[in-house]
Design a protein around this motif. Sequence first.
Motif, PDB file in Angstrom:
ATOM      1  N   GLU A  93     -50.608   7.286  24.122  1.00  0.00           N
ATOM      2  CA  GLU A  93     -50.208   5.940  24.956  1.00  0.00           C
ATOM      3  C   GLU A  93     -48.632   6.031  24.886  1.00  0.00           C
ATOM      4  OE1 GLU A  93     -50.293   1.183  25.253  1.00  0.00           O
ATOM      5  OE2 GLU A  93     -51.375   2.186  23.485  1.00  0.00           O
ATOM      6  N   HIS A 142     -50.815   9.201  41.117  1.00  0.00           N
ATOM      7  CA  HIS A 142     -50.395   9.651  39.769  1.00  0.00           C
ATOM      8  C   HIS A 142     -49.408   9.419  39.154  1.00  0.00           C
ATOM      9  CE1 HIS A 142     -50.825  13.587  37.034  1.00  0.00           C
ATOM     10  NE2 HIS A 142     -50.719  12.475  36.043  1.00  0.00           N
ATOM     11  N   LYS A 143     -49.117   8.298  38.565  1.00  0.00           N
ATOM     12  CA  LYS A 143     -47.949   7.571  38.037  1.00  0.00           C
ATOM     13  C   LYS A 143     -48.080   7.525  36.527  1.00  0.00           C
ATOM     14  CE  LYS A 143     -47.595   4.680  41.713  1.00  0.00           C
ATOM     15  NZ  LYS A 143     -47.563   3.418  42.606  1.00  0.00           N
ATOM     16  N   ILE A 144     -46.988   8.010  35.655  1.00  0.00           N
ATOM     17  CA  ILE A 144     -46.811   7.697  34.175  1.00  0.00           C
ATOM     18  C   ILE A 144     -46.028   6.507  34.073  1.00  0.00           C
ATOM     19  CG2 ILE A 144     -46.211   8.767  32.083  1.00  0.00           C
ATOM     20  CD1 ILE A 144     -46.803  11.444  33.445  1.00  0.00           C
ATOM     21  N   LYS A 145     -46.389   5.602  33.511  1.00  0.00           N
ATOM     22  CA  LYS A 145     -45.708   4.318  33.085  1.00  0.00           C
ATOM     23  C   LYS A 145     -45.892   3.789  31.719  1.00  0.00           C
ATOM     24  CE  LYS A 145     -48.851   1.256  35.639  1.00  0.00           C
ATOM     25  NZ  LYS A 145     -49.119   0.310  36.619  1.00  0.00           N
ATOM     26  N   THR A 148     -49.622   3.616  30.059  1.00  0.00           N
ATOM     27  CA  THR A 148     -50.516   4.779  30.576  1.00  0.00           C
ATOM     28  C   THR A 148     -50.944   5.639  29.367  1.00  0.00           C
ATOM     29  OG1 THR A 148     -49.253   4.618  32.652  1.00  0.00           O
ATOM     30  CG2 THR A 148     -50.795   6.725  32.284  1.00  0.00           C
ATOM     31  N   CYS A 175     -51.751  12.036  33.363  1.00  0.00           N
ATOM     32  CA  CYS A 175     -52.533  10.763  33.113  1.00  0.00           C
ATOM     33  C   CYS A 175     -54.135  11.258  32.902  1.00  0.00           C
ATOM     34  CB  CYS A 175     -52.350   9.781  34.279  1.00  0.00           C
ATOM     35  SG  CYS A 175     -50.778   9.116  34.597  1.00  0.00           S
TER      36      CYS A 175
END
Length: 176
Positions: A93, A142-145, A148, A175
């Motif tokens: 995570e 497709h986002k990494i925050k 995630t 992700c």
Amino acid sequence: MEGLKECEANLVVYLHPSMAKCVNNAILRELSSLLFMFFKYNETFDGVVLVNDPNVRSNLAKILPGIHPYLGVRLKAKLLLCSPKPNMLLEGEVVKIGRQSIHAVILGFPSAVIADEDIRDEFKCKVKHGKEVFVSRRHKKHKIKVGTIIRFLVKSFDKEILHISGSLVAANTGCT
């Protein structure tokens, strides 16, 4: 997820005579010393012990001679070990994002860092609503925050401080 393995261990637990009345509790207390409290890599088991499930083989204990005679209890325990190796796929995570790196935790304890040079070129760091996010140029969703769950390859694992260096270069990472 790779990096987790189950093993059976034949153990002998040494108990103080004062614990003779509550042997099961004493065994669980001794085995818990292998668990999370110490967050340390165990060379004997070649990994970090996450879970144990003890099974006492018999109700007999051997009394060991000495000034304070201890009881030796034989048992068999199923252990779940975390043992990351290079090129394994792990999931974690995301807890922090910076322009130069992504920080994640795996199973709640070891930290993983993915440096800027180990992130695919398709990801670009942007600031959205005051928070940094890595967004794919190919797939806008497709986002990494922070928060995630990401899948990454292990580059290296430092056993002393339980620190993982990871990579998002491979196509099967990102992700989940």
